[in-house]
Design an enzyme around this catalytic site. Structure first.
Site, PDB file in Angstrom:
ATOM      1  N   LYS A 145       8.509   3.458   4.073  1.00 37.84           N
ATOM      2  CA  LYS A 145       7.360   4.044   3.234  1.00 37.84           C
ATOM      3  C   LYS A 145       6.807   5.114   3.840  1.00 37.84           C
ATOM      4  O   LYS A 145       6.169   5.089   4.875  1.00 37.84           O
ATOM      5  CB  LYS A 145       6.589   2.894   2.986  1.00 37.84           C
ATOM      6  CG  LYS A 145       5.582   3.332   1.765  1.00 37.84           C
ATOM      7  CD  LYS A 145       4.775   2.014   1.279  1.00 37.84           C
ATOM      8  CE  LYS A 145       3.794   1.599   2.076  1.00 37.84           C
ATOM      9  NZ  LYS A 145       2.804   0.734   1.640  1.00 37.84           N
ATOM     10  N   GLU A 196       3.824   3.108  -5.300  1.00 32.79           N
ATOM     11  CA  GLU A 196       2.708   2.619  -5.047  1.00 32.79           C
ATOM     12  C   GLU A 196       1.529   3.128  -5.409  1.00 32.79           C
ATOM     13  O   GLU A 196       1.515   4.448  -4.944  1.00 32.79           O
ATOM     14  CB  GLU A 196       2.705   1.944  -3.558  1.00 32.79           C
ATOM     15  CG  GLU A 196       1.897   1.319  -3.161  1.00 32.79           C
ATOM     16  CD  GLU A 196       2.108   0.496  -1.696  1.00 32.79           C
ATOM     17  OE1 GLU A 196       1.048   0.258  -0.966  1.00 32.79           O
ATOM     18  OE2 GLU A 196       3.319   0.786  -1.285  1.00 32.79           O
ATOM     19  N   ASN A 225      -1.375   6.044  -2.437  1.00 31.69           N
ATOM     20  CA  ASN A 225      -3.091   5.599  -2.012  1.00 31.69           C
ATOM     21  C   ASN A 225      -4.212   6.050  -2.975  1.00 31.69           C
ATOM     22  O   ASN A 225      -5.125   6.606  -2.710  1.00 31.69           O
ATOM     23  CB  ASN A 225      -3.106   6.162  -0.750  1.00 31.69           C
ATOM     24  CG  ASN A 225      -2.698   5.718   0.425  1.00 31.69           C
ATOM     25  OD1 ASN A 225      -1.681   6.032   1.240  1.00 31.69           O
ATOM     26  ND2 ASN A 225      -2.711   4.229   0.646  1.00 31.69           N
ATOM     27  N   GLU A 269      -2.400  -4.225  -2.781  1.00 33.36           N
ATOM     28  CA  GLU A 269      -3.001  -4.260  -1.308  1.00 33.36           C
ATOM     29  C   GLU A 269      -4.552  -4.297  -1.728  1.00 33.36           C
ATOM     30  O   GLU A 269      -5.093  -4.820  -0.813  1.00 33.36           O
ATOM     31  CB  GLU A 269      -2.541  -3.238  -0.537  1.00 33.36           C
ATOM     32  CG  GLU A 269      -3.004  -1.810  -1.183  1.00 33.36           C
ATOM     33  CD  GLU A 269      -2.531  -0.608  -0.188  1.00 33.36           C
ATOM     34  OE1 GLU A 269      -3.658  -0.177   0.653  1.00 33.36           O
ATOM     35  OE2 GLU A 269      -1.507  -0.429  -0.200  1.00 33.36           O
ATOM     36  N   LYS A 317       3.632   8.014   2.827  1.00 32.64           N
ATOM     37  CA  LYS A 317       2.780   8.754   2.049  1.00 32.64           C
ATOM     38  C   LYS A 317       2.879   9.832   1.246  1.00 32.64           C
ATOM     39  O   LYS A 317       3.633  10.532   1.928  1.00 32.64           O
ATOM     40  CB  LYS A 317       1.427   8.607   2.976  1.00 32.64           C
ATOM     41  CG  LYS A 317       0.844   7.645   3.582  1.00 32.64           C
ATOM     42  CD  LYS A 317       0.748   6.379   3.027  1.00 32.64           C
ATOM     43  CE  LYS A 317      -0.146   5.547   3.968  1.00 32.64           C
ATOM     44  NZ  LYS A 317      -0.197   4.145   3.254  1.00 32.64           N
ATOM     45  N   GLU A 342       5.856  -5.399   5.230  1.00 27.03           N
ATOM     46  CA  GLU A 342       5.538  -4.054   5.483  1.00 27.03           C
ATOM     47  C   GLU A 342       5.196  -4.271   7.027  1.00 27.03           C
ATOM     48  O   GLU A 342       4.407  -5.243   7.659  1.00 27.03           O
ATOM     49  CB  GLU A 342       4.209  -3.796   4.920  1.00 27.03           C
ATOM     50  CG  GLU A 342       3.587  -2.226   5.374  1.00 27.03           C
ATOM     51  CD  GLU A 342       2.535  -1.902   4.720  1.00 27.03           C
ATOM     52  OE1 GLU A 342       2.480  -0.665   4.360  1.00 27.03           O
ATOM     53  OE2 GLU A 342       1.533  -2.315   4.172  1.00 27.03           O
ATOM     54  N   ASP A 402       3.925   6.061  -1.309  1.00 29.38           N
ATOM     55  CA  ASP A 402       2.619   5.296  -1.671  1.00 29.38           C
ATOM     56  C   ASP A 402       1.654   6.647  -1.890  1.00 29.38           C
ATOM     57  O   ASP A 402       1.678   7.544  -1.133  1.00 29.38           O
ATOM     58  CB  ASP A 402       2.247   4.748  -0.424  1.00 29.38           C
ATOM     59  CG  ASP A 402       1.027   3.828  -0.655  1.00 29.38           C
ATOM     60  OD1 ASP A 402       0.207   3.961  -1.435  1.00 29.38           O
ATOM     61  OD2 ASP A 402       0.410   3.227   0.413  1.00 29.38           O
ATOM     62  N   HIS A 416       1.147  -6.611   2.863  1.00 27.25           N
ATOM     63  CA  HIS A 416       0.632  -5.244   3.190  1.00 27.25           C
ATOM     64  C   HIS A 416      -0.138  -5.498   4.482  1.00 27.25           C
ATOM     65  O   HIS A 416      -1.038  -6.412   4.470  1.00 27.25           O
ATOM     66  CB  HIS A 416      -0.594  -4.866   2.124  1.00 27.25           C
ATOM     67  CG  HIS A 416      -1.289  -3.573   2.576  1.00 27.25           C
ATOM     68  ND1 HIS A 416      -2.619  -4.003   3.096  1.00 27.25           N
ATOM     69  CD2 HIS A 416      -0.997  -2.436   2.635  1.00 27.25           C
ATOM     70  CE1 HIS A 416      -3.084  -2.566   3.239  1.00 27.25           C
ATOM     71  NE2 HIS A 416      -2.197  -1.729   3.087  1.00 27.25           N
ATOM     72  N   ASP A 454      -2.643  -8.012   0.168  1.00 32.58           N
ATOM     73  CA  ASP A 454      -3.114  -7.983   1.728  1.00 32.58           C
ATOM     74  C   ASP A 454      -3.591  -9.181   1.881  1.00 32.58           C
ATOM     75  O   ASP A 454      -4.461 -10.043   1.589  1.00 32.58           O
ATOM     76  CB  ASP A 454      -4.034  -6.819   1.600  1.00 32.58           C
ATOM     77  CG  ASP A 454      -4.777  -6.736   3.086  1.00 32.58           C
ATOM     78  OD1 ASP A 454      -5.343  -7.517   3.600  1.00 32.58           O
ATOM     79  OD2 ASP A 454      -4.573  -5.777   3.913  1.00 32.58           O
TER      80      ASP A 454
END
Length: 356
Positions: A161, A218, A194, A244, A163, A314, A192, A294, A267
């Protein structure tokens, strides 16, 4: 058996490399190590984490304050969890207080399972089993991501994964395609954002990535924009992943009701620890949603074994630089430790070196 004392230790844990995201860089992980001692001599261990070093003192104080409310109580984690929720009802259990609850709850369950001489998963009625593992890293451009992909393959992960959320979509696409080429067809790629995009931009970028063969996309928009997430999920064929930032099971329940994603990844800390995770896993099972983890790889490995819809674990090893046992990853799978509790044992010399 009663809770006798709880020690909190704030540290800046070392990382193999900095984790760069669209909103900043984490070069060391701010953690509060939590050690729960019982009057029978058992010690449970876990940790809480916060992304900003500036907030580490506040998190340590929150954990210690909740811990003070538990001294002398029987070591019955569900009952202690309910006790803390009642005590804090007027203030609520979100933000740092919810984080503190999650970390403390994990340490209590660890002590409970250690007292039974069993790994947490087995104490919860499940069996240990290999879990499909992915390597979780930061933001890398099309050139730098190739080395990261090669490292992922060499380490034996099933997935990677990365970012995304560069200033331009062209940079996102270039990084995705470079990673896919380097990984080949047998290793999954997740991305991701974020929470870095507005809804219109997220819709445009995610649709443009829909044919890139991604395992999931994500958090393209703010985590609490459930309506926006639902609109994106409906528009894509690529699965949308969120979770998460569920602060307790109630927020996961609301996301499921809103059809805000195709997948969920709570998470272990934000979901309010082991107690909250068990409720969340029941929600995922009822909704038929694959559930991943997460961070918190130690506790997550045990909990995913007890999760009916377990999907991926993860691996972003925040506490690895302070822990005795290395992770066991082979042929794309992570094998949880077959030791009592969660399996955390601190390297006290390293804890002392990185203590704040």
């Amino acid at each position: 058996m009663k809770i006798a004392s709880i020690r909190t230790t704030p540290v800046l844990a070392p990382l193999p490399r900095a984790v760069r995201t669209a909103s900043g860089t984490i070069d060391r992980f701010p953690l509060v190590l939590i050690d729960v001692s019982t009057d029978s001599g058992w010690v449970g261990r876990a940790y809480a984490q916060v992304y900003l070093p500036e907030l580490l003192p506040a998190l340590e104080r929150a954990v210690a304050s909740l811990a003070d409310m538990t001294i002398g109580l029987p070591l019955a984690p569900r009952d202690v969890h309910a006790h803390l929720l009642r005590r804090c009802r007027l203030f609520g259990m979100k933000g740092l207080l919810g984080v503190a609850l999650g970390g403390l709850d994990m340490a209590l369950w660890d002590a409970w399972a250690r007292a039974r001489g069993e790994p947490l998963a087995r104490a919860l009625g499940a069996e240990l089993r290999p879990l499909r593992a992915y390597h979780s890293v930061g933001l890398y451009d099309a050139t730098a991501v190739v080395a990261i992909a090669q490292e992922t393959l060499a380490a034996g992960f099933s997935g990677l994964k990365i970012k995304v959320g560069f200033p331009t979509f062209a940079e996102d696409l270039a990084a995705v395609r470079a990673a896919k080429r380097a990984l080949g067809n047998s290793t999954a790629l997740m991305i991701d954002y974020n929470q870095s995009l507005t809804l219109p931009e997220a819709m445009a970028r995610c649709k443009a990535l829909d044919d890139e063969g991604l395992e999931w996309i994500e958090e393209p928009v703010l985590a609490d924009d459930l309506e926006g997430c639902a609109r994106i999920a409906e528009a894509l064929t690529t699965p949308l992943q969120i979770g998460e930032n569920f602060h307790g099971p109630a927020e996961m329940r609301a996301a499921i009701a809103a059809r805000a994603s195709d997948l969920v990844m709570p998470d272990a800390q934000f979901i309010h620890g082991v107690t909250g995770w068990l409720e969340a896993s029941a929600l995922a099972r009822t909704a038929g949603l694959p559930m991943s983890s997460h961070t918190f790889v130690e506790a997550s490995a045990q909990l995913l074994c007890a999760t009916p819809t377990a999907h991926w674990i993860e691996v972003l090893d925040a506490a690895g630089g302070l822990r005795h046992a290395p992770l066991n990853i082979k042929d794309g799978m992570l094998m949880p430790w077959d030791t009592p509790g969660i399996g955390l044992e601190w390297r006290e010399d390293r804890v002392a070196r990185h203590r704040v």
